[in-house]
Design an enzyme around this catalytic site. Structure first.
Site, PDB file in Angstrom:
ATOM      1  N   GLY A 157       0.810  -1.199   0.000  1.00  0.00           N
ATOM      2  CA  GLY A 157       0.000   0.000   0.000  1.00  0.00           C
ATOM      3  C   GLY A 157       0.846   1.251   0.000  1.00  0.00           C
ATOM      4  N   GLY A 185       0.472   4.899   1.619  1.00  0.00           N
ATOM      5  CA  GLY A 185      -0.355   5.720   2.491  1.00  0.00           C
ATOM      6  C   GLY A 185       0.037   7.165   2.384  1.00  0.00           C
ATOM      7  CG  PHE A 229       2.122   9.867   7.040  1.00  0.00           C
ATOM      8  CD1 PHE A 229       2.162  11.252   7.002  1.00  0.00           C
ATOM      9  CD2 PHE A 229       1.078   9.234   7.675  1.00  0.00           C
ATOM     10  CE1 PHE A 229       1.173  11.998   7.622  1.00  0.00           C
ATOM     11  CE2 PHE A 229       0.084   9.980   8.295  1.00  0.00           C
ATOM     12  CZ  PHE A 229       0.133  11.370   8.267  1.00  0.00           C
ATOM     13  N   GLY A 230       3.857   7.436   3.435  1.00  0.00           N
ATOM     14  CA  GLY A 230       4.895   6.632   2.794  1.00  0.00           C
ATOM     15  C   GLY A 230       4.332   5.309   2.331  1.00  0.00           C
ATOM     16  CB  VAL A 278       2.461  -0.094   3.829  1.00  0.00           C
ATOM     17  CG1 VAL A 278       2.443  -1.146   4.921  1.00  0.00           C
ATOM     18  CG2 VAL A 278       1.987   1.234   4.372  1.00  0.00           C
ATOM     19  CE  LYS A 319       2.027   3.980   6.808  1.00  0.00           C
ATOM     20  NZ  LYS A 319       0.844   4.741   7.199  1.00  0.00           N
ATOM     21  CG  ASP A 325      -5.321  10.757   8.694  1.00  0.00           C
ATOM     22  OD1 ASP A 325      -6.401  11.228   8.269  1.00  0.00           O
ATOM     23  OD2 ASP A 325      -4.369  10.452   7.952  1.00  0.00           O
TER      24      ASP A 325
END
Ligand SMILES: *[C@@H]1O[C@H](CO)[C@@H](O)[C@H](O)[C@H]1NC(C)=O
Ligand SMILES: *[C@@H]1O[C@H](CO)[C@@H](O)[C@H](O)[C@H]1NC(C)=O
Ligand SMILES: *[C@@H]1O[C@H](CO)[C@@H](O)[C@H](O)[C@H]1NC(C)=O
Ligand SMILES: *[C@@H]1O[C@H](CO)[C@@H](O)[C@H](O)[C@H]1NC(C)=O
Ligand SMILES: *[C@@H]1O[C@H](CO)[C@@H](O)[C@H](O)[C@H]1NC(C)=O
Ligand SMILES: *[C@@H]1O[C@H](CO)[C@@H](O)[C@H](O)[C@H]1NC(C)=O
Ligand SMILES: CC(=O)N[C@H]1CO[C@H](CO)[C@@H](O)[C@@H]1O
Length: 662
Positions: free
Chosen positions: A354, A356, A358-359, A361, A376, A471
């Site tokens: 994935g 996301g 912020f970065g 995964v 992550k 979040d």
């Protein structure tokens, strides 16, 4: 008179012994009393070649007269089988490539021919039907270069064995000899030639077997010295000789260079100088030895240099991987970069599960524990504030709840930050909710929502500190195999909000889930989490994203309109196909509206939300909402100040296209 009688007796005894004593010796087999059978032949050097390097052949060679081995005069005090002693030199030439085999055997048999026998492991003496049948009357001392036949008794390739009537060894030993009391391994295939001594004492029934390189003197201690009852195997008259075989894929040439034998005596020693030269092995090719030496040295040098280079590079990379600052050593949740690199196969694309906010995964398997994790990888973490950041992570790492995706630890590598989480099987809630080929039924949805609220309650009220998630959204909720919700990325939003140290917190969150006051004050609070959770409630029931792609559709407004028109169930996800509990659905929708009120102080606390969801408290009528909220308005905001006072962190809004601006 007495001496004379003694003399007569002596003469008689000598005669008796000589009548049963018998010996022969062959240095080479040019003119010998040897019967050759099957593929055996004497080559032009006088060597007895039992097999050539051809697959699936056998060869036999026997002394052409049978020998009476039974002691017919045996009384209960006398041995039943005569003693014998033999010594022979053999040489095995393996193929230039591939494995060699199978082996050769000193053989005592009632016949020189074995028409039924198979090659390979059976050495041209037995077949799979008569192997180990006592009616064979065959005694074998095998020199086998291939491991493992049937039972575990001869699993070592380079071994000797003593067998009766078949190929399961009664005694088996890896090839070796004793030198100065120490046992030395000995490779029979590699040696130019091997000398073997077999001595059998008919009286004690001890069989001695000794091997050595053919130029060495006979070792004083035999490799095998054990009692073997061979009289049961022996017929009255037996042939003595050799058998050898090659197999399907393993084909060595087997040679005998010389052989001596004695019945009731010591086999005459072979004279190495009289023997034919051992057959050439692959190593004696035609090039000059010194050229080989130079090539060898060059190869060794190159190899050494390469090794050195390799290790230097490795060391450098290792150092690069793991340069630790002092404080990093003390962090219990710190992972080694090397392990994470290994776990994710070097962060290759195929491990990515994935991307996301912020970065990226990655899925991985930790090498030490074999547990699955999600890693992550946040690129470009802040240069400063790492120590505080780590402290924060350390504290988040202590959070443990069944509805949270537990943070197992972290790792800093250059400017990258790696966060290690539990791996959750079923992926994120939004991927299930908006999957065209999959329907989450109502019970699953309701269970998920209850799970999320339990996780949030833990963060807001049950842990030692108040943790604001910041979040909450469907893509941050992961679903495990039992369809339990696991809230992920908690606290990260704050950690990752901005690089520079400041006392105001910039807005972090995702469009559609951001509470109105957040855009004005920038201060996240537990009630802004409640707002986002309210949006999530509506999203899960309606199966609709909070904001339409055109930017014209707002889920909260749409549900509110339908509610005001008295047709709130109109918004329910058509994928549910009207299969749901109306009371629960209506509660969830109204609770969603209650949580998404513009004024933070009108929203319920997460604890209150929990009670409503569990039908612990009666849900207030919409007309009473104001009344309720004015009572509980301050609780959530109290924590906000404390939580946002320390702030440093990473991934800022511009890195996250889904996050809104200030
Ligand atoms: C071979 O056999 C013959 C006749 O039996 C015998 O005279 C001769 O000595 C034997 N040779 C060897 C080397 O044993
Ligand atoms: C054994 O071989 C020798 C030499 O070839 C021969 O003279 C002798 O007759 C053979 N003996 C038997 C029993 O075949
Ligand atoms: C055997 O005979 C060959 C010639 O046929 C000869 O070159 C060789 O030296 C002989 N070997 C022995 C041990 O007598
Ligand atoms: C067995 O004994 C008889 C006399 O008792 C003798 O003639 C014969 O040679 C002996 N045989 C052996 C093989 O010792
Ligand atoms: C052993 O061999 C004999 C003769 O070939 C046969 O009659 C007998 O059945 C065999 N025994 C076994 C156990 O196979
Ligand atoms: C066998 O070896 C043992 C131990 O070295 C020795 O005492 C014995 O005399 C040997 N037997 C024969 C028949 O050489
Ligand atoms: C494995 C095996 O066959 N062992 C036998 C070796 O010979 C001795 C004595 O003849 C037997 O006692 C073993 O059982």
């Amino acid at each position: 008179m007495a001496p004379k009688a003694m003399f007569r007796l002596l003469i008689f005894l000598t005669l008796l012994v000589s009548s049963t004593a018998f010996s022969f010796i062959f240095h080479g087999f040019n003119e010998s009393n040897i019967t050759l059978e099957a593929n055996a032949q004497v080559d032009n050097q006088g060597r007895l070649e039992l097999t050539r390097r051809e697959t699936n052949i056998v060869g036999h060679a026997f002394y052409n007269k049978s020998i009476n081995i039974h002691n017919k005069n045996a009384s209960s005090l006398q041995p039943k089988v005569f003693s014998f002693s033999t010594c022979f030199v053999f040489s095995i030439v393996s193929p230039s490539s591939g494995p060699g085999g199978f082996g050769l055997a000193f053989t005592i048999a009632p016949s020189t021919q074995f028409p039924e026998a198979d090659g390979g492991h059976l050495l041209g003496l037995f077949n799979s039907d008569n192997d180990m049948n006592s009616s064979n009357h065959i005694f074998v001392v095998e020199f086998d270069t291939v491991n493992g036949y049937k039972d575990a008794t001869d699993t070592v390739g380079n071994h000797v064995g003593v067998n009766k009537n078949g190929m399961s060894s009664n005694i088996s030993e890896p090839a070796a000899y004793y030198k100065d009391g120490k046992k030395e391994e000995f490779n029979m295939e590699k040696a130019d030639a091997v000398c073997a001594w077999i001595e059998y004492d008919g009286e004690t029934e001890i069989l001695n077997l000794t091997i050595a390189s053919y130029l060495e003197p006979k070792p004083s201690k035999p490799l095998i010295s054990e009692a073997v009852d061979i009289k049961s195997v022996m017929k009255e008259s037996m042939f003595f000789g050799f058998s050898a075989s090659t197999g399907e894929s393993k084909a060595s040439a087997h040679y005998i260079l010389g052989w001596s034998f004695a019945l009731n005596g010591v086999a005459p020693p072979l004279d190495a100088s009289l023997l034919p030269k051992p057959p050439p092995k692959e190593k004696d090719s035609h090039s000059f030895p010194w050229i080989k030496v130079i090539i060898g040295i060059l190869a060794a040098l190159t190899f050494t240099l390469l090794c050195l280079l390799f290790f230097v590079t490795l060391h450098k990379r290792y150092m690069e991987f793991e340069t630790l600052e002092d404080w990093e050593m003390d962090c219990p949740h710190r992972f080694r970069y090397k392990d994470l690199h290994l776990a994710t196969k070097g962060f290759i694309e195929s491990q990515k599960i994935g991307v996301g906010g912020f970065g990226s995964v990655y899925k991985g398997v930790l090498p030490s524990t074999r547990t699955e994790v999600a890693v992550k990888r946040i690129l470009r973490s802040p240069a400063q504030g790492m120590r505080e950041f780590a402290a924060e992570i350390e504290s988040l790492g202590r959070l443990r709840h069944k509805n949270l995706v537990n943070l197992q630890g972290w790792c800093k590598h250059k400017n990258d930050l790696l966060l290690v989480y539990d791996y959750i099987q079923n992926g994120s809630l939004d991927s299930l909710l908006f999957n065209k080929n999959f329907v989450l039924d109502w019970d699953q949805r309701f269970k998920i929502l209850k799970g999320v609220v339990a996780g949030l309650l833990y963060l807001h009220e049950e842990w030692e500190q108040v943790v604001i998630h910041r979040d909450v959204k469907s893509s941050n909720i992961l679903i495990d195999v039992d369809f339990n919700a696991r809230l992920g990325d908690f606290g990260l939003a704050r950690l990752c909000s901005h690089d520079q140290v400041s006392h105001t917190t910039s807005v972090v969150g995702t469009i559609g889930y951001i509470a109105p006051e957040l855009t004005r004050t920038g201060k996240a609070s537990t009630s802004s989490d409640v707002y986002a959770f309210g949006v999530l409630l509506l999203e899960v029931v309606a199966g609709t994203r909070p904001v339409g792609s055109s930017g014209q559709f707002f889920l909260v407004d749409w549900v509110l309109e339908n509610c005001q028109l008295g047709q709130i169930l109109e918004v329910v996800d058509p994928k549910l196909d009207s299969v749901y509990d109306e009371e629960e659905v209506e509660l969830v929708l109204k609770l969603g509206l209650l949580c998404t009120q513009n004024k933070a102080e009108y929203r319920p606390s997460i604890e209150q939300v929990t009670r409503y969801l569990n039908f612990d408290d009666p849900f207030p009528d919409i007309s009473d909402w104001r009344y309720y909220d004015s009572q509980s308005s301050t609780t959530s905001l109290g924590f906000t100040e404390a939580m946002s006072s320390s702030s440093y962190s990473l991934a800022s809004i511009e890195r996250n296209p889904m996050s809104s601006g200030r």
